[in-house]
Scaffold this motif. Sequence first.
Motif, PDB file in Angstrom:
ATOM      1  N   THR A  15     -38.223  49.489 -58.202  1.00 26.49           N
ATOM      2  CA  THR A  15     -37.592  49.646 -59.515  1.00 26.49           C
ATOM      3  C   THR A  15     -38.296  48.904 -60.653  1.00 26.49           C
ATOM      4  N   VAL A  16     -39.288  48.067 -60.311  1.00 27.57           N
ATOM      5  CA  VAL A  16     -39.971  47.357 -61.389  1.00 27.57           C
ATOM      6  C   VAL A  16     -41.479  47.593 -61.291  1.00 27.57           C
ATOM      7  N   MET A  17     -42.065  47.960 -62.416  1.00 24.49           N
ATOM      8  CA  MET A  17     -43.509  48.171 -62.468  1.00 24.49           C
ATOM      9  C   MET A  17     -44.084  47.255 -63.546  1.00 24.49           C
ATOM     10  N   VAL A  18     -44.928  46.323 -63.125  1.00 27.84           N
ATOM     11  CA  VAL A  18     -45.561  45.437 -64.106  1.00 27.84           C
ATOM     12  C   VAL A  18     -47.038  45.825 -64.192  1.00 27.84           C
ATOM     13  N   ILE A  19     -47.504  46.141 -65.381  1.00 31.47           N
ATOM     14  CA  ILE A  19     -48.912  46.525 -65.543  1.00 31.47           C
ATOM     15  C   ILE A  19     -49.635  45.456 -66.357  1.00 31.47           C
ATOM     16  N   MET A  20     -50.560  44.779 -65.718  1.00 30.64           N
ATOM     17  CA  MET A  20     -51.296  43.710 -66.392  1.00 30.64           C
ATOM     18  C   MET A  20     -52.402  44.303 -67.267  1.00 30.64           C
ATOM     19  N   ASP A  21     -52.623  43.698 -68.411  1.00 34.01           N
ATOM     20  CA  ASP A  21     -53.625  44.195 -69.367  1.00 34.01           C
ATOM     21  C   ASP A  21     -53.473  45.697 -69.587  1.00 34.01           C
ATOM     22  N   ALA A  22     -52.256  46.067 -69.877  1.00 39.58           N
ATOM     23  CA  ALA A  22     -51.929  47.499 -69.953  1.00 39.58           C
ATOM     24  C   ALA A  22     -52.739  48.246 -71.004  1.00 39.58           C
ATOM     25  N   ASP A  23     -53.248  47.524 -71.987  1.00 36.46           N
ATOM     26  CA  ASP A  23     -53.998  48.207 -73.047  1.00 36.46           C
ATOM     27  C   ASP A  23     -55.341  48.740 -72.564  1.00 36.46           C
ATOM     28  N   ARG A  24     -55.738  48.317 -71.355  1.00 40.26           N
ATOM     29  CA  ARG A  24     -56.997  48.859 -70.833  1.00 40.26           C
ATOM     30  C   ARG A  24     -56.833  50.258 -70.265  1.00 40.26           C
ATOM     31  N   PHE A  25     -55.588  50.689 -70.122  1.00 40.52           N
ATOM     32  CA  PHE A  25     -55.341  51.997 -69.511  1.00 40.52           C
ATOM     33  C   PHE A  25     -55.064  53.052 -70.582  1.00 40.52           C
ATOM     34  N   GLY A  26     -55.406  54.271 -70.271  1.00 31.97           N
ATOM     35  CA  GLY A  26     -55.098  55.383 -71.174  1.00 31.97           C
ATOM     36  C   GLY A  26     -53.635  55.783 -71.052  1.00 31.97           C
ATOM     37  N   LEU A  27     -53.157  56.566 -71.997  1.00 34.64           N
ATOM     38  CA  LEU A  27     -51.747  56.949 -72.011  1.00 34.64           C
ATOM     39  C   LEU A  27     -51.316  57.706 -70.760  1.00 34.64           C
ATOM     40  N   SER A  28     -52.135  58.640 -70.326  1.00 33.33           N
ATOM     41  CA  SER A  28     -51.682  59.443 -69.188  1.00 33.33           C
ATOM     42  C   SER A  28     -51.686  58.592 -67.915  1.00 33.33           C
ATOM     43  N   GLN A  29     -52.609  57.652 -67.865  1.00 34.60           N
ATOM     44  CA  GLN A  29     -52.652  56.760 -66.711  1.00 34.60           C
ATOM     45  C   GLN A  29     -51.413  55.840 -66.697  1.00 34.60           C
ATOM     46  N   LEU A  30     -51.067  55.319 -67.869  1.00 39.29           N
ATOM     47  CA  LEU A  30     -49.881  54.467 -67.967  1.00 39.29           C
ATOM     48  C   LEU A  30     -48.627  55.247 -67.571  1.00 39.29           C
ATOM     49  N   HIS A  31     -48.591  56.488 -68.022  1.00 36.35           N
ATOM     50  CA  HIS A  31     -47.441  57.332 -67.708  1.00 36.35           C
ATOM     51  C   HIS A  31     -47.331  57.552 -66.201  1.00 36.35           C
ATOM     52  N   GLN A  32     -48.477  57.809 -65.586  1.00 38.96           N
ATOM     53  CA  GLN A  32     -48.512  57.992 -64.133  1.00 38.96           C
ATOM     54  C   GLN A  32     -48.059  56.731 -63.413  1.00 38.96           C
ATOM     55  N   LEU A  33     -48.590  55.601 -63.836  1.00 40.00           N
ATOM     56  CA  LEU A  33     -48.241  54.340 -63.191  1.00 40.00           C
ATOM     57  C   LEU A  33     -46.744  54.061 -63.345  1.00 40.00           C
ATOM     58  N   ARG A  34     -46.248  54.243 -64.546  1.00 41.07           N
ATOM     59  CA  ARG A  34     -44.822  54.010 -64.769  1.00 41.07           C
ATOM     60  C   ARG A  34     -43.983  54.941 -63.901  1.00 41.07           C
ATOM     61  N   GLY A  35     -44.521  56.141 -63.660  1.00 42.66           N
ATOM     62  CA  GLY A  35     -43.809  57.127 -62.859  1.00 42.66           C
ATOM     63  C   GLY A  35     -43.621  56.717 -61.396  1.00 42.66           C
ATOM     64  N   ARG A  36     -44.219  55.603 -60.989  1.00 39.59           N
ATOM     65  CA  ARG A  36     -43.980  55.126 -59.612  1.00 39.59           C
ATOM     66  C   ARG A  36     -42.587  54.534 -59.473  1.00 39.59           C
ATOM     67  N   VAL A  37     -41.955  54.151 -60.592  1.00 37.05           N
ATOM     68  CA  VAL A  37     -40.568  53.686 -60.518  1.00 37.05           C
ATOM     69  C   VAL A  37     -39.652  54.722 -61.161  1.00 37.05           C
ATOM     70  N   GLY A  38     -38.364  54.496 -61.049  1.00 36.88           N
ATOM     71  CA  GLY A  38     -37.411  55.455 -61.602  1.00 36.88           C
ATOM     72  C   GLY A  38     -37.343  56.716 -60.775  1.00 36.88           C
ATOM     73  N   ARG A  39     -37.692  56.618 -59.497  1.00 35.01           N
ATOM     74  CA  ARG A  39     -37.705  57.798 -58.636  1.00 35.01           C
ATOM     75  C   ARG A  39     -36.439  57.922 -57.814  1.00 35.01           C
ATOM     76  N   GLY A  40     -35.595  56.922 -57.903  1.00 33.62           N
ATOM     77  CA  GLY A  40     -34.320  56.992 -57.193  1.00 33.62           C
ATOM     78  C   GLY A  40     -33.201  56.948 -58.218  1.00 33.62           C
ATOM     79  N   THR A  41     -32.035  56.521 -57.795  1.00 31.94           N
ATOM     80  CA  THR A  41     -30.908  56.502 -58.722  1.00 31.94           C
ATOM     81  C   THR A  41     -30.723  55.136 -59.379  1.00 31.94           C
ATOM     82  N   LYS A  42     -31.502  54.128 -58.910  1.00 30.33           N
ATOM     83  CA  LYS A  42     -31.327  52.785 -59.477  1.00 30.33           C
ATOM     84  C   LYS A  42     -32.039  52.632 -60.811  1.00 30.33           C
ATOM     85  N   LYS A  43     -31.491  51.748 -61.623  1.00 36.40           N
ATOM     86  CA  LYS A  43     -32.086  51.443 -62.928  1.00 36.40           C
ATOM     87  C   LYS A  43     -33.492  50.849 -62.740  1.00 36.40           C
ATOM     88  N   SER A  44     -34.456  51.358 -63.485  1.00 36.27           N
ATOM     89  CA  SER A  44     -35.830  50.883 -63.322  1.00 36.27           C
ATOM     90  C   SER A  44     -36.431  50.364 -64.625  1.00 36.27           C
TER      91      SER A  44
END
Length: 668
Positions: free
Chosen positions: A541-570
């Motif tokens: 349920t928690v995704m922490v991305i270090m130095d997130a500004d090094r990633f492109g938008l679609s990559q960040l979106h993909q990474l964030r998409g690893r959480v929020g896949r169940g019913t729990k708050k992410s």
Amino acid sequence: MKLTDSIQYLKGVGPKSAENFEKLGISNLQDLLLYFPFRYEDFAGRSVFELMDGEKATVIGEVVTPANVQYFGRGRNRLSFKIKQEEAVISVTFFNQPYLADKVELGKEIAVFGKWEQAKQALLGMKIIAQADDGFSPVYHLKEGMKQATLVKAIQAAFDAEVLSDVEENLPDYLLEKYRLMPRQEAIVAMHFPKDMEAHKQALRRVKFEELFYFQMKLQALKNKEKAARFGRKISFDALALQEKQDSLPFELTAAQQKALDEILSDMKSDYHMNRLLQGDVGSGKTVVASLSMYATVLSGLQSALMVPTEILARQHAASLQSTFPELKIALLVSGLKVAERKEILKELKSGAIQMIVGTHALIQEGVEFHDLGLVITDEQHRFGVKQRKTLREKGQNPDVLMMTATPIPRTLAITAFGDMDVSIIDELPQGRQAITTRWVKHEQMPEVLKWIAEELTKKAQVYFISPLIEESEALDLKNAEALYSELTAYFGSQVEIGLLHGRMKNEEKDAIMQDFKSAKLDVLVSTTVIEVGVDVPNATVMVIMDADRFGLSQLHQLRGRVGRGTKKSYAILVANPKSESGKKRMEIMCKTQNGFILAEEDLKMRGSGEIFGLRQSGMPEFLVADLVNDYNILEVARQEALEVFKRPDEPVHRWLIQQSQVEGEFD
Ligand code: ADP
Ligand code: MG
């Protein structure tokens, strides 16, 4: 002269210089006239107060000192004078153009185009602009051996040779009238030498329409041809058995999933050859749609294959397919297999014993042969090139093809870019999903973040930490991940189980770590971007991305998409102290929206259409004047009109248009 005359017979161009024109794709006069500028130098006067250092611009001012020419010998010299613009006095210098002194008259206004040097408050002159050619002059794409001036002169000579009147209109009256488009000949003149801004705008609109319309005509022609020629195979399966399987799933399909599945199945059942793109945002549930399609294929006695970009993903899909279809023989083919294991798989694949197979690029290697492959699916299709998808397809006899992508492309652009494909879209998330709260924090705030995470961990949350990305260097990525891993281990102590995952691990190690995280033996997973796509651990349920500004938008979106896949708050935490404006903007956009389509559009605006989603790989032609992003509206209209043409291809004017589009050649 004639339009088809070789350029070398044009006044001022000889056989030798003709070679340089050839390099630009210009061999005859018609080519030359249609070689449009890609931008215009704007010669409108600017205020020196708003100029930036190094900027090229036109400055208009009153000449306040006489022109002075200094000679240095060897033909080198410098012309200088001063001009006054409002309260600023600016030095103007020209090198090696002493004859310009005649144009500099004390007390008169002058317009100089040049490069602004902020520190010296000076203009390095490039051109003195006559009153007559105020406005703008064209700038053309060039290659070695060619100069702007040479090209402009040749174009002028072509106009002088009076061949323009032989250029034929290639759009019918009904389109010219409907969209108030400038006639072709007029547009050609106005493209090269616009008399004013408005003429230029209208010419550009006409030329863009023409370009996009014929592009769409070719796409439609291609699509029709493939539809007619591509008799695929009928995949007839027991619909009842499929329904039973679907009913046994732990959840019901969303309406959007069902619709996509129906579209796929109906293609498969028909003798039309399926070539379909399945789009759905991260977490929208594409996998289950793919698995049911694969199951239908197996029910009809054929094999199906799923190709994915990473090994972790391949293993995950193979495991989930096997648990959904325990009665089937499902294999995994990746590169690290033992020789004997691989041999056995290849044998059973060829004999038909294996009914479904999941793999990485290993699937398209030589020696991989199927008994009878009925359906090919690629997940995260933009990660594969056109060639690779083709190779997989050729492992069967005209198998149906489904490509899945989670990086959503605005619909029209998708249809355009993948114009010979049909598109299905899953545009809703499964029920019960909560929005992922996204926060952007600075490095200084890490202590607070860690404190909060410690609390979440006591509530049995599972957490991803993505280590910073070092471009092009896997070794440094690893070092970063290891450093982060030790820091977190020191911070959280022995109460918290932490795993480390990176690209250099052996397959079994990766597998074991993912398995431990899935089964919640691990609380925290520190990882490089190897988990970027597809990885599915609904309990995290928690995704922490270090130095997130090094990633492109679609990559960040993909990474964030690893959480929020169940019913729990992410939650997603972006840790970044961005140095660039665009980095800052990316963080802000990520916090503002979770909608992949909006992010894709933002990404498109920030990066341009060629860069993203592997559009470049998809065999898109390059446009001379049109731009898929900015000319989106024209593109849409052009598409509608092309569709109309093919609806009634026998109407004389439509027949003529179809012929015209064939003249323009085919693309591959
Ligand atoms: P993606 O489209 O990103 O590949 P997945 O297929 O991995 O998404 O699905 C994301 C998660 O949602 C998985 O855990 C999957 O089991 C679950 N899921 C898929 N469809 C549904 C549904 N209709 N209802 C509830 N959960 C679903
Ligand atoms: Mg997926």
